[in-house]
Design a protein around this motif. Sequence first.
Motif, PDB file in Angstrom:
ATOM      1  N   ILE A 456       0.857  -1.180   0.000  1.00  0.00           N
ATOM      2  CA  ILE A 456       0.000   0.000   0.000  1.00  0.00           C
ATOM      3  C   ILE A 456       0.893   1.231   0.000  1.00  0.00           C
ATOM      4  CG2 ILE A 456      -1.796   1.297   1.221  1.00  0.00           C
ATOM      5  CD1 ILE A 456      -2.556  -1.294   2.652  1.00  0.00           C
ATOM      6  N   ALA A 457       0.582   2.176  -0.863  1.00  0.00           N
ATOM      7  CA  ALA A 457       1.313   3.443  -0.900  1.00  0.00           C
ATOM      8  C   ALA A 457       0.317   4.590  -0.843  1.00  0.00           C
ATOM      9  CB  ALA A 457       2.156   3.538  -2.170  1.00  0.00           C
ATOM     10  N   ILE A 458       0.719   5.669  -0.194  1.00  0.00           N
ATOM     11  CA  ILE A 458      -0.152   6.831  -0.057  1.00  0.00           C
ATOM     12  C   ILE A 458       0.558   8.064  -0.590  1.00  0.00           C
ATOM     13  CG2 ILE A 458      -1.407   8.320   1.568  1.00  0.00           C
ATOM     14  CD1 ILE A 458      -1.806   5.952   3.349  1.00  0.00           C
ATOM     15  N   VAL A 459      -0.170   8.854  -1.357  1.00  0.00           N
ATOM     16  CA  VAL A 459       0.340  10.131  -1.854  1.00  0.00           C
ATOM     17  C   VAL A 459       0.034  11.192  -0.802  1.00  0.00           C
ATOM     18  CG1 VAL A 459       0.217  11.850  -3.690  1.00  0.00           C
ATOM     19  CG2 VAL A 459      -0.093   9.427  -4.234  1.00  0.00           C
ATOM     20  N   PRO A 460       1.048  11.820  -0.207  1.00  0.00           N
ATOM     21  CA  PRO A 460       0.803  12.746   0.895  1.00  0.00           C
ATOM     22  C   PRO A 460       0.374  14.138   0.424  1.00  0.00           C
ATOM     23  CG  PRO A 460       3.149  12.586   0.517  1.00  0.00           C
ATOM     24  CD  PRO A 460       2.496  11.641  -0.459  1.00  0.00           C
ATOM     25  N   VAL A 461      -0.726  14.181  -0.303  1.00  0.00           N
ATOM     26  CA  VAL A 461      -1.250  15.446  -0.833  1.00  0.00           C
ATOM     27  C   VAL A 461      -2.760  15.455  -0.659  1.00  0.00           C
ATOM     28  CG1 VAL A 461      -1.557  16.892  -2.891  1.00  0.00           C
ATOM     29  CG2 VAL A 461       0.613  15.700  -2.519  1.00  0.00           C
ATOM     30  N   ALA A 462      -3.267  16.539  -0.093  1.00  0.00           N
ATOM     31  CA  ALA A 462      -4.705  16.775  -0.006  1.00  0.00           C
ATOM     32  C   ALA A 462      -4.933  18.209  -0.446  1.00  0.00           C
ATOM     33  CB  ALA A 462      -5.216  16.545   1.414  1.00  0.00           C
ATOM     34  N   ASN A 463      -5.264  18.386  -1.713  1.00  0.00           N
ATOM     35  CA  ASN A 463      -5.348  19.720  -2.299  1.00  0.00           C
ATOM     36  C   ASN A 463      -6.604  19.803  -3.154  1.00  0.00           C
ATOM     37  OD1 ASN A 463      -4.921  22.073  -3.960  1.00  0.00           O
ATOM     38  ND2 ASN A 463      -2.769  22.000  -3.372  1.00  0.00           N
ATOM     39  N   SER A 464      -7.526  20.682  -2.785  1.00  0.00           N
ATOM     40  CA  SER A 464      -8.801  20.765  -3.495  1.00  0.00           C
ATOM     41  C   SER A 464      -8.645  21.289  -4.914  1.00  0.00           C
ATOM     42  CB  SER A 464      -9.769  21.658  -2.716  1.00  0.00           C
ATOM     43  OG  SER A 464      -9.304  23.003  -2.671  1.00  0.00           O
ATOM     44  N   ALA A 465      -7.491  21.859  -5.246  1.00  0.00           N
ATOM     45  CA  ALA A 465      -7.270  22.326  -6.620  1.00  0.00           C
ATOM     46  C   ALA A 465      -7.405  21.183  -7.616  1.00  0.00           C
ATOM     47  CB  ALA A 465      -5.896  22.978  -6.742  1.00  0.00           C
ATOM     48  N   GLU A 505      -0.294  20.770  -6.887  1.00  0.00           N
ATOM     49  CA  GLU A 505       0.200  21.631  -5.813  1.00  0.00           C
ATOM     50  C   GLU A 505       0.948  22.841  -6.368  1.00  0.00           C
ATOM     51  OE1 GLU A 505       1.198  19.382  -1.701  1.00  0.00           O
ATOM     52  OE2 GLU A 505       2.594  19.009  -3.327  1.00  0.00           O
ATOM     53  N   LYS A 506       1.786  22.610  -7.353  1.00  0.00           N
ATOM     54  CA  LYS A 506       2.597  23.697  -7.900  1.00  0.00           C
ATOM     55  C   LYS A 506       1.726  24.730  -8.619  1.00  0.00           C
ATOM     56  CE  LYS A 506       6.664  23.026  -9.721  1.00  0.00           C
ATOM     57  NZ  LYS A 506       7.511  23.752  -8.758  1.00  0.00           N
ATOM     58  N   VAL A 507       0.707  24.282  -9.334  1.00  0.00           N
ATOM     59  CA  VAL A 507      -0.209  25.237  -9.972  1.00  0.00           C
ATOM     60  C   VAL A 507      -0.898  26.086  -8.908  1.00  0.00           C
ATOM     61  CG1 VAL A 507      -2.311  25.497 -11.347  1.00  0.00           C
ATOM     62  CG2 VAL A 507      -0.585  23.817 -12.023  1.00  0.00           C
ATOM     63  N   ALA A 508      -1.369  25.440  -7.839  1.00  0.00           N
ATOM     64  CA  ALA A 508      -2.031  26.185  -6.765  1.00  0.00           C
ATOM     65  C   ALA A 508      -1.069  27.177  -6.101  1.00  0.00           C
ATOM     66  CB  ALA A 508      -2.600  25.209  -5.730  1.00  0.00           C
ATOM     67  N   GLU A 509       0.196  26.781  -5.949  1.00  0.00           N
ATOM     68  CA  GLU A 509       1.191  27.696  -5.378  1.00  0.00           C
ATOM     69  C   GLU A 509       1.401  28.912  -6.268  1.00  0.00           C
ATOM     70  OE1 GLU A 509       4.611  25.229  -4.959  1.00  0.00           O
ATOM     71  OE2 GLU A 509       3.716  24.000  -3.363  1.00  0.00           O
ATOM     72  N   VAL A 510       1.509  28.684  -7.569  1.00  0.00           N
ATOM     73  CA  VAL A 510       1.721  29.792  -8.515  1.00  0.00           C
ATOM     74  C   VAL A 510       0.508  30.714  -8.537  1.00  0.00           C
ATOM     75  CG1 VAL A 510       1.980  30.359 -10.966  1.00  0.00           C
ATOM     76  CG2 VAL A 510       3.361  28.544  -9.956  1.00  0.00           C
ATOM     77  N   GLN A 511      -0.681  30.132  -8.537  1.00  0.00           N
ATOM     78  CA  GLN A 511      -1.902  30.930  -8.620  1.00  0.00           C
ATOM     79  C   GLN A 511      -2.308  31.533  -7.284  1.00  0.00           C
ATOM     80  OE1 GLN A 511      -4.701  28.186 -10.444  1.00  0.00           O
ATOM     81  NE2 GLN A 511      -3.957  28.662 -12.496  1.00  0.00           N
ATOM     82  N   GLY A 512      -1.739  31.011  -6.196  1.00  0.00           N
ATOM     83  CA  GLY A 512      -2.045  31.553  -4.885  1.00  0.00           C
ATOM     84  C   GLY A 512      -3.396  31.156  -4.344  1.00  0.00           C
ATOM     85  N   ASN A 513      -4.009  30.116  -4.930  1.00  0.00           N
ATOM     86  CA  ASN A 513      -5.311  29.654  -4.442  1.00  0.00           C
ATOM     87  C   ASN A 513      -5.573  28.249  -4.959  1.00  0.00           C
ATOM     88  OD1 ASN A 513      -7.454  29.660  -6.847  1.00  0.00           O
ATOM     89  ND2 ASN A 513      -6.067  31.396  -7.174  1.00  0.00           N
ATOM     90  N   SER A 516      -8.714  27.957  -8.864  1.00  0.00           N
ATOM     91  CA  SER A 516      -8.661  28.361 -10.267  1.00  0.00           C
ATOM     92  C   SER A 516      -8.000  27.383 -11.217  1.00  0.00           C
ATOM     93  CB  SER A 516      -7.925  29.709 -10.368  1.00  0.00           C
ATOM     94  OG  SER A 516      -8.539  30.674  -9.539  1.00  0.00           O
ATOM     95  N   LEU A 517      -7.458  26.286 -10.724  1.00  0.00           N
ATOM     96  CA  LEU A 517      -6.722  25.359 -11.583  1.00  0.00           C
ATOM     97  C   LEU A 517      -7.596  24.837 -12.717  1.00  0.00           C
ATOM     98  CD1 LEU A 517      -4.314  22.531 -10.630  1.00  0.00           C
ATOM     99  CD2 LEU A 517      -6.371  21.933 -11.898  1.00  0.00           C
ATOM    100  N   LEU A 518      -7.027  24.833 -13.915  1.00  0.00           N
ATOM    101  CA  LEU A 518      -7.592  24.113 -15.050  1.00  0.00           C
ATOM    102  C   LEU A 518      -6.667  22.946 -15.365  1.00  0.00           C
ATOM    103  CD1 LEU A 518      -8.625  27.076 -17.379  1.00  0.00           C
ATOM    104  CD2 LEU A 518     -10.105  25.732 -15.877  1.00  0.00           C
ATOM    105  N   VAL A 519      -7.244  21.860 -15.862  1.00  0.00           N
ATOM    106  CA  VAL A 519      -6.446  20.646 -16.048  1.00  0.00           C
ATOM    107  C   VAL A 519      -5.319  20.877 -17.051  1.00  0.00           C
ATOM    108  CG1 VAL A 519      -6.520  18.236 -16.805  1.00  0.00           C
ATOM    109  CG2 VAL A 519      -8.314  19.147 -15.323  1.00  0.00           C
ATOM    110  N   ARG A 520      -5.557  21.697 -18.057  1.00  0.00           N
ATOM    111  CA  ARG A 520      -4.472  21.960 -19.007  1.00  0.00           C
ATOM    112  C   ARG A 520      -3.303  22.670 -18.325  1.00  0.00           C
ATOM    113  NH1 ARG A 520      -8.779  25.065 -21.103  1.00  0.00           N
ATOM    114  NH2 ARG A 520      -8.582  27.325 -20.828  1.00  0.00           N
ATOM    115  N   GLU A 521      -3.583  23.445 -17.258  1.00  0.00           N
ATOM    116  CA  GLU A 521      -2.505  24.085 -16.507  1.00  0.00           C
ATOM    117  C   GLU A 521      -1.721  23.056 -15.702  1.00  0.00           C
ATOM    118  OE1 GLU A 521      -4.826  28.361 -15.911  1.00  0.00           O
ATOM    119  OE2 GLU A 521      -5.044  26.761 -14.425  1.00  0.00           O
TER     120      GLU A 521
END
Length: 538
Positions: A456-465, A505-513, A516-521
């Motif tokens: 079992i492996a877990i991705v340590p990310v919980a980001n609503s983006a 995560e990186k898109v959310a960091e750049v956008q500051g929220n 607003s993430l779009l999948v193409r981003e």
Amino acid sequence: MRLITVENMRELERLAFEGGLSYEKMMQNAGTGLAKIIHTKYGRTESKSIIGLVGSGNNGGDVLVALSYLLGHGWKCSALLVKDRVNDPLVNQFISLGGEMTQTDVLDNAKNLHALLDDKAIILDGVIGTGISLPLRQEVAQFLAKIKTHLGGQIIVAVDCPSGIDCDTGEAAPEVLPARLTVCMEAVKAGLLRLPAFSLCGQILVAPIGVPARLAAKKSESFVIDESWVAELLPVRKADGHKKYFGTVVVVGGCTNYLGAPLFAGTGAYRAGAGLVTMAVPRIVQLTTAVNLPECTWFILDDENGVISEDAATLILEPMKSASCLVVGPGIGREETTRRFLSRWLLQQETGKKNNSFGFVPKTESNSKSITAFPPIVMDADALRWLAEQPNWAENKNLRLVVTPHVGEMAVLTELAPEEIQANRERVASEYAQKWGHVVVLKGALTVVAAPTRQIAIVPVANSALAKAGSGDALSGIIAAFIAQGMAPFEAACAGAWIHARAGEKVAEVQGNEYSLLVRELLNMLPQVFAELNKNTA
């Protein structure tokens, strides 16, 4: 980073002790490792000042060892004893090295407490450890609450876990001090990778305590995916490699209502290194999206009113000949003719409908019965709902699947309530990976990847983006690209899920929220994630 339950951690320490590693040495290793991480991360700050909240248990001992180490590396160190540690040699050592010791009576005076904390850059939380149960004892809850009301921007580093978290269930007391960094001893405690605990841990790192690797492997088959693990696993890019060397991904899906889904999967596959991507889609999908990914080759499937028709079950055999991995499901829809297409193709079922295809491969009996094995398949979206309708599908030895459900799709596949799945994500994913004999990627906050072999492996990310339509399609393409390049399905799923999450995560960091993430981003951020991974292996 290994993932372990509290009970198994106790057993691991006992086995290490019986093997000759004393508890005192384990604590010395833990505290020193903790201090080295703090010094590495924060040792260049202008104010190298730290105060340790020292409980009566092992966590408190780890804090004292760490503070004594930091005193020798130019730090100004203080300790606030939560409870008296009578005749403790670690206390004596800390004081003898020049550390400042304070008793809890300072809490009775708000002004004094503020003065004690105000000039500290870091608060080291070692009040209570991993073995607690909630609710907290009154005196501990009051202590943490008073500290919490006097915080003023200090960095909080938690020792093994933030005090007040149940390290098996992930539940958290309201008095928990939210950490920027949690340093776990030897392994990450399982409850920290559950909400709400995860949101209170900040970055999670591990300090070894000296347990032999062979013992650790026996007590835990679960792990947390991290950057270094992914970097080491990435396929080698041979300088003389050609496009076929790096594999062919065939994406099967799309319909008039879901035009973009195959595009996201195909782009994900190319961005993750596939040499060639073929899109097997209805003509309406090709006409409307081809300009957005001209690198693809296209194979047009028979359709009825813009959805893949049953007649395409013979046509799809042609692009499948060259496929290193298939992605089946993005945007495929739930129309009856499409479901019959999947049944005829993947299960080789006769549906009784005459084939009228004018495609590249005419329908013959030999065509329909010639498939002995498929390339690996990453299955997503409505193809999973079709799969749930097929009795005994897991017994089909021709199929090697990576299934990528979100909780709703997992509920359809398992007939479990979504609430039960969400409350037991690791257990459910692992149970059904073993039952079905296929890799399961249970998507969502803290994505779980489970193998039939109990890993079992877990991705340590919980980001609503990442909670956007098309996000899962992109993930399926990334995983397929890794399989096409020769990675085993479980490792490909782990690496793909981590990279996908990191890009979000990186898109959310750049956008500051996280709105607003779009999948193409997200897809356009993948090159930066790979660049980071390459630096890790340089």
